[in-house]
Design a protein around this motif. Structure first.
Motif, PDB file in Angstrom:
ATOM      1  N   GLU A   1      95.372  46.971   6.208  1.00 43.66           N
ATOM      2  CA  GLU A   1      95.462  46.690   7.646  1.00 43.66           C
ATOM      3  C   GLU A   1      94.748  45.384   7.982  1.00 43.66           C
ATOM      4  OE1 GLU A   1      96.908  48.860  10.452  1.00 43.66           O
ATOM      5  OE2 GLU A   1      98.066  49.012   8.592  1.00 43.66           O
TER       6      GLU A   1
ATOM      7  N   GLU B   1      96.754  42.365   6.665  1.00 44.29           N
ATOM      8  CA  GLU B   1      97.878  42.017   7.531  1.00 44.29           C
ATOM      9  C   GLU B   1      97.391  41.363   8.813  1.00 44.29           C
ATOM     10  OE1 GLU B   1     101.973  44.009   9.288  1.00 44.29           O
ATOM     11  OE2 GLU B   1     100.240  45.307   8.958  1.00 44.29           O
ATOM     12  N   HIS B   2      96.314  41.895   9.380  1.00 44.23           N
ATOM     13  CA  HIS B   2      95.746  41.303  10.599  1.00 44.23           C
ATOM     14  C   HIS B   2      95.363  39.841  10.363  1.00 44.23           C
ATOM     15  CE1 HIS B   2      93.265  40.878  14.226  1.00 44.23           C
ATOM     16  NE2 HIS B   2      92.414  40.270  13.428  1.00 44.23           N
TER      17      HIS B   2
ATOM     18  N   ARG C   1      99.938  44.598  15.185  1.00 44.37           N
ATOM     19  CA  ARG C   1      99.436  43.240  14.933  1.00 44.37           C
ATOM     20  C   ARG C   1      99.761  42.321  16.113  1.00 44.37           C
ATOM     21  NH1 ARG C   1      98.205  46.187  11.016  1.00 44.37           N
ATOM     22  NH2 ARG C   1      96.790  46.721  12.724  1.00 44.37           N
TER      23      ARG C   1
END
Length: 196
Positions: free
Chosen positions: A10, A13-14, A169
């Motif tokens: 996570e 990806e952020h 996101r």
């Protein structure tokens, strides 16, 4: 489920979406800040709106501007079109949900104001209707988008499309960009020291 792997994925990806947003949106961000500064200096206001989590962001950003962001200073004229339950339910019931924001813009908008839509998909009919209403009235139109922008492009004078298809996101970047807008406005309007 490997929670540690999930946690790291996570964040990865952020960080990637944040990097791509930084690379892609500097010019669009500057354009939006300039339009908002011009509006406020001319006696105008900023109107934020969106659905679901984006409605919460609209309320959050309007509050940062009307009350304070980094320091005590003069109020900045901003409102969220997502908070008046009587207006929302009356418009939804009497005119249809598609008109809940457009009707408020019709009532409250003035030429030179800025209407700021927040939409992860860029596909919501009530967002389109509001931006069309704003354009027809000489209100500057802007949006925070994602997923390629959907149908927002032709309706916006200023469009910041987060380069991601992941709703979470996109929302993270919307609130980041929105808070950056608040901070930039305080500085550009001379309401707080640039280093504060």
């Amino acid at each position: 489920m490997d929670l540690n792997a999930f946690f790291k994925a996570e964040f990865a990806e952020h960080h990637e979406v944040a990097r791509r947003s930084e690379a892609a949106l500097a010019g669009a961000f500057a354009g939006l800040v300039g339009a908002c500064v011009k509006s406020i200096r001319g006696g105008g206001k900023l109107m934020f709106f969106g659905n679901g989590g984006s409605a919460a962001d609209a309320q959050h950003l309007a509050t940062e501007l009307t009350v304070r962001y980094k320091s005590d200073r003069a109020a900045i004229a901003a409102l969220a079109l997502t908070t008046d339950t009587s207006a929302l339910t009356a418009a939804g019931n009497d005119l249809g949900f598609e008109r809940v924001f457009a009707r408020q813009i019709e009532a409250l908008g003035r030429p030179g104001d800025v209407a700021v839509a927040i939409s992860t998909s860029g596909k919501s009919p009530n967002i389109f209707a509001a931006l069309k209403q704003a354009k027809a009235m000489g209100v500057v139109t802007a949006a925070f988008g994602g997923k390629g922008g959907g149908g927002l492009g032709p309706l916006c004078d200023h469009l910041l499309v987060v380069p991601s298809d992941t709703t979470a996101r996109i929302q993270e970047m919307h609130i980041t960009l929105g808070q950056m807008l608040c901070g930039a406005l305080e500085i550009e309007l001379g309401l707080t020291p640039s280093g504060a």
